[in-house]
Design an enzyme around this catalytic site. Structure first.
Site, short mmCIF file in Angstrom:
data_model
loop_
_atom_site.label_atom_id
_atom_site.label_comp_id
_atom_site.label_asym_id
_atom_site.label_seq_id
_atom_site.Cartn_x
_atom_site.Cartn_y
_atom_site.Cartn_z
N LYS A 183 56.03 54.14 48.56
CA LYS A 183 56.84 53.31 47.68
C LYS A 183 57.92 52.66 48.54
O LYS A 183 58.94 53.28 48.85
CB LYS A 183 57.45 54.16 46.57
CG LYS A 183 57.71 53.43 45.24
CD LYS A 183 58.64 52.27 45.34
CE LYS A 183 60.07 52.69 45.60
NZ LYS A 183 61.01 51.50 45.65
N GLU A 258 66.07 62.79 53.82
CA GLU A 258 66.94 62.26 54.88
C GLU A 258 67.81 61.22 54.20
O GLU A 258 67.34 60.15 53.83
CB GLU A 258 66.10 61.68 56.02
CG GLU A 258 66.90 61.48 57.30
CD GLU A 258 67.61 60.14 57.33
OE1 GLU A 258 68.85 60.13 57.05
OE2 GLU A 258 66.96 59.13 57.60
#
Length: 490
Positions: A183, A258
């Site tokens: 995505k 992250e």
């Protein structure tokens, strides 16, 4: 060359990549893709509906089984071809990064070079996906472990280095034998589609990679909570990462996050001042400061503070701001104009509470001038908030202990750097800074494809890179063989 499905009023319209095919959304919902440099309409991109999401999940699940059983040599050959495809299309990739993400000329090339290195690294890792034999306390038993692919991985990717950071998810996932659904960021949808096109040209089997463009809020529940998704890997904001982690927890899925950063560059009293100024400049202004590792806080020993500020400001004022396609540009456009207003608000708040703008602080269109602030204090928004722009705060430390306190006085913990000639101080900071990565006599911005990249606190958890990505994207299974007759207590 990435080819559109059609055109609308002369603007190319791109589809989704599902099961090896370029498809339109069943609902025919299109989103505009604009260049951040001048707001030019680049393209329209189909937004996935529930139909395309289901098709991607179905094809990925089906393809994952065959890809997991594919011979190592076949996977290696795929990646060798991919490397050659990327090198042959280097200029095309660079131009898209410049146009769609505002990457400066040299930064775009760096992304491509990193990805080539990443591919070479993962080719080496493919033959090292191994378990181990281990001793046992039971007679006649052989005990061992091995790694298996998870199945289908979901990768949700950011806009700031869309080629590099998406490939950091796709390449290890595929190398480990998984299928993956990507995505891309809503800001850089074409970069994700280009990656699919590169893999397609290299001969990746249909379904192993699917690319779904849509807003995170539109696809998150459908993908993050679907039982066919076995792991999620995300790079982006802490706010979005927290929401994804909640969804992953409900589905008991593995997740690697992250997220944001507020990286400290610590300059101790014995530091090489010129080296510190160069490290601070690179760490603050690379890619307009739109880097999670950016050194947005420079903590300087009081004995060096004033002279450091003087030299740092001189260097910052000479950083080239301009169109990203020009080879000497360092600071190009921010990804969206609203980000300039957000940063200006941070600066206004800081100044109202006593901060001094040493240089910059202004913007023209999407171009924000390299900005250095001094006298920043904890009651200011910019002390705590990530700016994601070319803005750095210089903080005064009374001594080494105070420098460590300031370095750790943040909710984030991604990357940190320390400038010192004292080995004892260097090791002390390496051990005690609350960050996933610490660099001595270097910038906060540093990455290589084989290292354990990742953070702590609000910067996330899990590690990307080399064997660390392989570990995140495989399951370790323990197996025993009884060579004789097993004995039982009853």
């Amino acid at each position: 060359m990435l080819k559109p499905l059609c055109e609308q009023n002369g603007i190319p319209v791109y589809g989704l990549y599902v099961n090896g095919q370029w498809v339109a959304s069943a609902q025919e919902v299109l989103a505009p893709d604009h260049s951040p440099a001048d707001n030019t309409l680049i393209a329209y991109v189909h937004q996935a509906s529930a139909i395309e999401i289901e098709a991607a999940l179905h094809s990925a699940q089906r393809a994952a089984k065959d890809w997991a059983a594919t011979l190592v040599a076949t996977k290696e050959a795929l990646f060798f071809r991919l490397r050659e495809v990327i090198l042959a299309r280097r200029t095309e990739i660079q131009q898209l990064l410049i146009r769609e993400s505002g990457s400066a000329f040299k930064k775009a090339l760096w992304e491509i070079d990193y990805v080539v290195d990443l591919i070479q690294t993962m080719v080496g890792e493919i033959r090292r996906i191994a378990g181990e034999t281990m001793p046992t306390t039971i007679d006649g038993r052989v005990s061992l472990s091995f790694r298996q692919p998870l199945g289908v991985v979901l990768g949700i990717c950011p806009f700031n280095s869309p080629f590099l950071l998406t490939m950091k998810k796709v390449v290890p996932a595929v190398a480990a034998g998984n299928a993956i659904i990507i995505k891309p960021s809503e800001e850089t949808p074409l970069s994700g589609l280009l990656i699919a096109d590169l893999f397609d040209e290299a001969g990746l089997p249909p379904g192993v990679l699917n690319v779904i463009n849509a807003a995170v809020s539109d696809v998150s529940p459908a993908l993050t909570e679907d039982a066919r998704i076995k792991a999620i890997t995300f790079t982006g904001s802490t706010r979005t990462g927290r929401l994804l982690a909640e969804g992953a927890a409900r589905g008991l899925k593995r997740i690697t996050l992250e997220m944001g950063g507020k990286g400290p560059l610590v300059v101790l009293r014995d530091a090489d001042l010129d080296a510190a100024v160069r490290a601070a400049t690179f760490g603050a202004f690379l890619h307009q400061g739109q880097v999670c590792m950016a050194g947005s806080r420079v903590i300087v020993d009081a004995s060096l503070h004033d002279v450091f500020c003087q030299r740092f400001v001189e260097r910052a004022q000479n950083v080239r701001v301009g169109p990203p396609e020009q080879e000497d540009t360092v600071v190009g456009p921010l990804i969206r104009l609203s980000q300039c207003a957000f940063i200006a608000g941070q600066i206004e708040d800081a100044v109202s509470k006593g901060a001094i703008v040493q240089c910059g602080g202004t913007y023209e269109g999407p171009y924000f001038a390299p900005t250095v602030l001094s006298d920043v204090t904890p009651d200011m928004r910019i002390y705590h908030e990530e700016s994601f722009g070319p803005v750095v705060s210089v903080l005064r430390a009374h001594d080494t202990q105070d420098a460590l306190r300031l370095a750790n006085d943040t909710a984030y913990g991604l990357s940190a750097a320390v400038m010192t000639e004292n080995l004892r101080d260097a090791w002390y900071f390496a051990q005690n800074i609350e960050a996933g990565m610490v660099h001595i006599n270097d910038s906060t911005i540093s990455d290589e494809p084989h290292v354990p990249f990742g953070g702590v606190k609000n910067s996330g958890f899990g590690r990307e890179g080399g064997r660390y990505s392989i570990e995140e994207m495989t399951e370790l299974k323990w197996v025993t063989f009884q060579t004789g007759k097993a004995s039982f207590p009853f």
